[in-house]
Design a protein around this motif. Structure first.
Motif, short mmCIF file in Angstrom:
data_model
loop_
_atom_site.label_atom_id
_atom_site.label_comp_id
_atom_site.label_asym_id
_atom_site.label_seq_id
_atom_site.Cartn_x
_atom_site.Cartn_y
_atom_site.Cartn_z
N LEU A 1 54.72 -3.01 -75.09
CA LEU A 1 54.54 -2.77 -73.66
C LEU A 1 53.16 -3.16 -73.17
N GLU A 2 52.14 -3.03 -74.02
CA GLU A 2 50.79 -3.41 -73.61
C GLU A 2 50.68 -4.90 -73.31
N GLY A 3 51.61 -5.67 -73.85
CA GLY A 3 51.63 -7.11 -73.63
C GLY A 3 52.74 -7.51 -72.69
N SER A 4 53.01 -6.68 -71.67
CA SER A 4 54.08 -6.97 -70.70
C SER A 4 53.69 -6.47 -69.32
N LEU A 5 54.37 -7.00 -68.31
CA LEU A 5 54.19 -6.58 -66.92
C LEU A 5 55.57 -6.32 -66.31
N ILE A 6 55.57 -5.67 -65.15
CA ILE A 6 56.81 -5.48 -64.39
C ILE A 6 56.60 -5.99 -62.98
N LYS A 7 57.66 -6.61 -62.44
CA LYS A 7 57.63 -7.14 -61.07
C LYS A 7 58.75 -6.46 -60.28
N PRO A 8 58.50 -5.27 -59.75
CA PRO A 8 59.54 -4.54 -59.02
C PRO A 8 59.56 -4.89 -57.54
N SER A 9 60.65 -4.56 -56.89
CA SER A 9 60.73 -4.60 -55.44
C SER A 9 60.13 -3.31 -54.88
N PHE A 10 59.83 -3.31 -53.59
CA PHE A 10 59.38 -2.09 -52.92
C PHE A 10 60.60 -1.26 -52.54
N PRO A 11 60.66 0.02 -52.89
CA PRO A 11 61.74 0.87 -52.39
C PRO A 11 61.64 0.98 -50.88
N GLN A 12 62.76 0.86 -50.20
CA GLN A 12 62.77 0.85 -48.73
C GLN A 12 64.18 1.09 -48.22
N PRO A 13 64.33 1.57 -46.99
CA PRO A 13 65.67 1.71 -46.43
C PRO A 13 66.31 0.33 -46.26
N GLY A 14 67.65 0.29 -46.37
CA GLY A 14 68.35 -0.96 -46.16
C GLY A 14 68.27 -1.40 -44.70
N LEU A 15 68.46 -2.69 -44.49
CA LEU A 15 68.39 -3.24 -43.14
C LEU A 15 69.41 -2.61 -42.20
N GLU B 1 61.69 -8.31 -63.96
CA GLU B 1 61.78 -8.23 -62.50
C GLU B 1 63.11 -7.59 -62.06
N PRO B 2 63.14 -6.28 -61.88
CA PRO B 2 64.31 -5.64 -61.28
C PRO B 2 64.19 -5.71 -59.76
N ASP B 3 65.00 -6.53 -59.14
CA ASP B 3 64.91 -6.82 -57.70
C ASP B 3 66.04 -6.07 -56.99
N VAL B 4 65.73 -4.88 -56.46
CA VAL B 4 66.74 -4.05 -55.80
C VAL B 4 66.92 -4.51 -54.36
N ASP B 5 68.12 -4.86 -54.01
CA ASP B 5 68.46 -5.41 -52.69
C ASP B 5 68.29 -4.36 -51.59
N PHE B 6 67.87 -4.81 -50.40
CA PHE B 6 67.76 -3.89 -49.27
C PHE B 6 68.50 -4.42 -48.05
N ALA B 7 69.55 -5.21 -48.27
CA ALA B 7 70.29 -5.81 -47.16
C ALA B 7 71.33 -4.88 -46.57
N GLU B 8 71.69 -3.81 -47.28
CA GLU B 8 72.80 -2.96 -46.85
C GLU B 8 72.30 -1.66 -46.20
N ASP B 9 73.04 -0.56 -46.41
CA ASP B 9 72.79 0.66 -45.65
C ASP B 9 72.20 1.80 -46.49
N ALA B 10 71.53 1.47 -47.59
CA ALA B 10 70.94 2.52 -48.41
C ALA B 10 69.80 3.20 -47.68
N SER B 11 69.69 4.52 -47.83
CA SER B 11 68.55 5.25 -47.30
C SER B 11 67.35 5.03 -48.21
N LEU B 12 66.16 5.46 -47.76
CA LEU B 12 64.98 5.36 -48.61
C LEU B 12 65.16 6.21 -49.86
N ASN B 13 65.73 7.41 -49.71
CA ASN B 13 65.96 8.25 -50.89
C ASN B 13 66.86 7.57 -51.90
N ARG B 14 67.89 6.90 -51.39
CA ARG B 14 68.81 6.19 -52.28
C ARG B 14 68.09 5.03 -52.98
#
Length: 381
Positions: free
Chosen positions: A252-266, A216-229
């Motif tokens: 890998l066939e026996g694994s899953l990924i739990k990513p965050s949605f890419p989005q602009p920061g708040l 689970e790579p959970d990329v934070d969206f609380a700051e000022d990142a653009s969607l491209n960033r």
């Protein structure tokens, strides 16, 4: 592992250079992946995201976190419970929903170790055909070279903890790695490397214990990142995770990924005007550029999103995949099932009703949310 573990009907083993064969499909294994274990990992990973639309209920909040949410839902400031009363309340809330989870929509549940080991609720789920899992990471600590960034802990005693979880009924595990993100300085390269390394080591150890790992790579969206960033950071961390997984020989066939949605920061000016369709395309682009084709499935996290946003984003990315032409340069048709692993996004309304003593209402509210997530995971909202 005893040699009889290699004798699985329909599977062949010729160590070294082991092959796992089922029908017309063949997977080449490292010697430390016994075929029977590999077969189990692959089957569980597939069951967590199939049939398309089914997803995971994440109930792996810490004790403090679930207590805070129950108190907030109750809305009675200053009401006191003894420790024993709090423990019993946590148990009863979990049991209420676990015993009634809609099996048409929910494939698995991530449990906190108290719920799995102390409350022994794994069998409550497995007896209903729902796969129990367990949270594997522990608390984060500041990264010495960049103290504002967290580094996830829990590797030192991970194998015995996961073996204990397996004995209690767990069949998969999950490890969260928070990634801070802004328009300029975050994340640092050091933070990305530390988190990618921890996720890959976790995945290898989880499979050693016989449990399907969810990274689970959970990329934070609380700051000022653009969607491209945000897209850039998501692609970079996911690519780094799988480079390290290759180094550790993760199946890998026996694994899953739990990513965050890419989005602009708040704090980014485009936040309010970014459409759900744009978020869906961004999420599909991230996965197309960084996800190895062998990974069994994707279960998005809801994080700090509202119930509405999390479901709309999930529906949008699936709608993009559904409508992608076969000649799309992103080759979106190759992506695995894109589902959900939501906590607050599933249980918020149910909790509001449960704390007021309305168990039937809580169960109905949960089923309504689970159906919405199921439809979104099919792009059919």
């Amino acid at each position: 592992m005893s040699s009889n573990m290699m004798d699985t009907p329909g599977y062949t083993s010729t160590l070294p250079g082991t092959q796992v064969t089922s029908g017309s499909e063949t997977s080449y294994l490292y010697p430390y992946h016994p075929p029977a274990v590999a077969k189990s990992l692959i089957e569980i990973a597939q069951a967590l995201v199939n049939p398309r639309g089914k997803g995971i209920y994440a109930t792996d909040e810490t004790i403090d976190s679930i207590e805070s949410r129950l108190a907030s839902a109750e809305g009675i400031v200053g009401k006191l419970y003894t420790d024993a009363e709090k423990r019993e309340r946590r148990r009863r809330f979990r049991q209420c929903l676990y015993e009634s989870l809609p099996t048409d929509y929910i494939s698995g549940v991530i449990l906190y170790h108290e719920t799995l080991l102390d409350f022994q609720m794994g069998p409550v789920l497995s007896n209903r055909g729902i796969i129990p899992g367990v949270r594997a990471d522990t608390n984060a600590h500041p990264l010495p070279i960049s103290p504002s960034e967290p580094a996830t802990q829990g590797l030192d005693d991970l194998l015995p903890r996961l073996q204990a979880a397996a004995r209690a009924g767990a069949r998969f595990s999950k490890w969260r790695a928070p990634i801070l993100c802004n328009s300029s300085t975050l994340p640092t390269q050091a933070a990305l490397e530390v988190q990618a390394e921890s996720l890959a080591r976790f995945a290898a150890i989880s499979q050693q214990a016989g449990l399907v790992p969810i990274v689970e790579p959970d990329v934070d969206f609380a700051e000022d990142a653009s969607l491209n960033r945000s897209v850039e950071v998501h692609i970079k961390i996911i690519s780094m995770i799988y480079a390290r997984c290759a180094a550790y020989g993760v199946l890998l066939e026996g694994s899953l990924i739990k990513p965050s949605f890419p989005q602009p920061g708040l704090k980014h000016p485009s936040r309010a005007n970014t459409s759900v369709e744009t978020i869906g395309l961004a999420a599909a682009t991230v996965l197309a550029r960084s996800l190895p084709v062998a990974v069994a499935g994707v279960v998005f996290l809801s994080g700090g999103l509202s119930d509405s946003d999390s479901v709309q984003y999930l529906n949008a990315v699936n709608a993009i995949v559904n409508g992608a032409p076969s000649e799309s340069p992103l080759c979106l048709s190759r992506l695995p099932n894109l589902s959900f692993s939501f906590g607050r996004g599933l249980q918020g309304s149910a909790m509001q009703k449960w704390v007021k003593g309305n168990e039937a209402g809580a169960k109905a509210a949960f089923e309504e949310r689970a159906k919405a997530c199921f439809l979104a995971a099919r792009g059919e909202m």
